[in-house]
Design a protein around this motif. Structure first.
Motif, mmCIF file in Angstrom:
data_model
loop_
_atom_site.group_PDB
_atom_site.id
_atom_site.type_symbol
_atom_site.label_atom_id
_atom_site.label_comp_id
_atom_site.label_asym_id
_atom_site.label_seq_id
_atom_site.Cartn_x
_atom_site.Cartn_y
_atom_site.Cartn_z
ATOM 1 N N GLN A 1 0.826 -1.207 0.000
ATOM 2 C CA GLN A 1 0.000 0.000 0.000
ATOM 3 C C GLN A 1 0.861 1.258 0.000
ATOM 4 N N ALA A 2 1.915 1.246 0.804
ATOM 5 C CA ALA A 2 2.798 2.417 0.850
ATOM 6 C C ALA A 2 3.494 2.618 -0.497
ATOM 7 N N THR B 1 1.706 6.735 -6.784
ATOM 8 C CA THR B 1 0.653 7.652 -7.246
ATOM 9 C C THR B 1 1.068 9.103 -7.033
ATOM 10 N N GLU B 2 1.592 9.382 -5.837
ATOM 11 C CA GLU B 2 2.049 10.752 -5.520
ATOM 12 C C GLU B 2 3.100 11.254 -6.494
ATOM 13 N N ASP C 1 0.878 4.091 -2.850
ATOM 14 C CA ASP C 1 0.589 5.493 -2.530
ATOM 15 C C ASP C 1 1.709 6.402 -3.026
ATOM 16 N N ARG C 2 2.953 5.979 -2.777
ATOM 17 C CA ARG C 2 4.066 6.825 -3.202
ATOM 18 C C ARG C 2 4.167 6.874 -4.725
#
Lengths: 364, 364
Positions: free
Chosen positions: B143-144, B150-151, B147-148
């Motif tokens: 998940q991390a 995507t960012e 998320d990164r």
């Protein structure tokens, strides 16, 4: 669907050379004589074979990523320091790393039209701009290369000595003079893959710390270990250290390291191979003459044979020889492509060539 | 004096891993137990050894640049098409090519802090910008990573499953779910170097033509052939074909090709190695427990052992073990570096570990 990076996106899915195995799969049968890739059918030193066989049981260990023992031995052999040498996966691999280290997208690089395609492949692969000058009298032309390098502000100038695919050769003094006239900021990439076929005292005398040149050497040709993928480069320590910034540190295989070390130690075998290769060149020249063709002088383990016809005919002859079970190659551009290129090999394979060549010519 | 290209000019002369041979030269004596590089001391299949020994006499021939026979066998083994597979000089070599194909200077790439340093080496080497997320419970955190990615608009997301250096492992469903949540334009680099230690049915079920992922495999670990430098990748045919644009076509050694083909055909040997490795993991856990340490669960051929101290202490323990003749490594960043990492090996080497560990601890 796949989003390649800008340089990669522009590249064709090219293959610098089609291997003989691919051709064999097309025809459905193995070549009887493998004379196309400048491999050395006299083979590696029996000591190198034994070393590689012994190393097979140690295949579970990574090779030493520094190739320490091999570099140490190579340094002693060449009378240079270990810091002057980098080992890689053949000259091909080292050429790619060199281009990556020195050529930014758009930078100019100079070579000869018809010289080693794999160098061109790497230059294109890193976005360099390739400038080509013609051969002169079937040899690479130092003055033309220098002139073009000056005009274009080239970062790299490629020259093979002895030359592939023509087998021609410049005296050491010519190369040394070329070095002294290299334009500022340009590096001479001196591909010496075939150097061992030339007497050492006839090769250029180059300071290993000279920052204007890098010399490429290999165990693939005179040492007979093409399959082991062991190449090395000799150059200024700052340039050599640069390879550590980008190379695949664990890319060299352990068996090849062991084989190269043993091969280097067996200079008697190397001397015998050089003698056998010289005899094979004469034999190829005789076969060529017998078929109305002219072998060009060669300082390598192959012979460019002028067939006195154009490139289209030469291509048909290469294909006809393949049908006869003989694998050879030919230069890619005019006027070099009036020739076919035949690698030296032991007697039985040249016997096959001697029988196949007249048959192939008859089919054309 | 040497004018490097802009990206190369900024790179340090780094070495992702110091090899055991370098450490041996520092101490002046060979390691008694080589347990640091996740090599597989149970060794390759005897059939692979025999194939490599037989190939040594053919070392004068280049390997098939297409690795046709090996790719054909790998495709059958994995139930994919030959066009889904590329072979290269180990996963390290393939990771470098992948970064080159997809990452332009400044492009974002995401990995975990403490994951495979050689991947980071290649990202830096092509000018990519690396973003790292922490491990979570000693495992990489899908998940991390997502998320990164995507960012940052990442082009590549690296995840090893099973993980190196911690040995942890995500179920197939977790990886499949991660794939479905990959942001547009990002490719998952799924490093499966240790996949053979996990039951095949527990690995993710991935469509070989899925353009969102490339899987990296190797003969270096379970197949016991680290020294042969034989890796491969499985992915979408367009991505796989892209490697032909940039790879060193003749970079794979012929002996390694022969060995890999024979190793792949001997799945009985592989199954036995997997059993032996499982027993060795238990043995390492017992040795750890005997010394007041805790082995973490592992799905690989190594065990991360939590020593219950900080990274500085772990480093001293690694050095003390080297003095005792035992080569191990450790994770590079906190909190992973409260652990040491010990590779599975045959009994005699683990006996040496069992004797050396209390002695090393006593010196600290």
């Amino acid at each position: 669907m796949i989003r390649f990076a800008p340089i990669a996106a522009t590249l064709p899915a090219s293959v610098p050379f089609v291997g003989p195995e691919t051709l064999e799969r097309r025809t459905g049968r193995p070549f009887a004589a493998r004379l196309g890739a400048n491999e050395n059918g006299f083979g590696p030193s029996p000591r190198a074979v034994a070393a590689m066989q012994a190393a097979a049981t140690d295949a579970w260990k990574y090779g030493d990523p520094t190739s320490f023992d091999l570099i140490d031995a190579l340094a002693a052999h060449h009378g240079v320091q270990p810091g002057n040498i980098v080992v890689g996966e053949g000259i091909d691999g080292l050429l790619g790393l060199l281009v990556r280290l020195l050529v930014a997208p758009g930078d100019a690089v100079v070579t000869s039209d018809g010289a080693y395609p794999t160098f061109n492949f790497h230059v294109a692969g890193f976005g360099g701009t390739l400038h080509k000058v013609p051969y002169r009298n079937d040899a690479e032309d130092p003055q033309a290369l220098l002139d073009r390098a000056t005009e274009t502000g080239a970062r790299l100038v490629y020259l093979a000595n002895p030359d592939n695919p023509m087998g021609s050769w410049h005296k050491g003094a010519v190369i040394q003079a070329m070095l002294d006239r290299m334009p500022e900021g340009a590096l001479l990439v001196l591909d010496e893959a075939y150097a061992e076929f030339v007497p050492a005292e006839s090769m250029p005398d180059i300071d290993p710390d000279d920052p204007r040149v890098i010399r490429m050497r290999t165990f693939s040709k005179a040492y007979g270990m093409a399959g082991a993928r062991m190449g090395y480069a000799i150059g200024h320590p700052d340039l050599i250290a640069g390879f550590d910034r980008v190379r695949n540190h664990f890319g060299v295989n352990r068996t090849g390291q062991a084989g190269a070390l043993a091969a280097l130690a067996d200079q008697d075998w190397l001397a015998r191979v050089v003698t056998w290769v010289a005899a094979a060149r004469d034999r190829i020249a005789a076969i060529a003459a017998h078929n109305g063709m002219t072998a060009l002088p060669s300082a390598t383990n192959f012979v460019a044979v002028d067939i006195g016809r154009d490139g289209a005919f030469a291509r048909r002859l290469v294909d006809a020889l393949a049908t006869e079970g003989v694998f050879i190659r030919m230069p890619g551009v005019a006027p070099l492509n009036r020739c076919i290129r035949i690698s030296c090999a032991p007697g039985p394979e040249l016997d096959i060539l001697a029988q196949a060549l007249p048959r192939a010519l008859k089919t054309l």
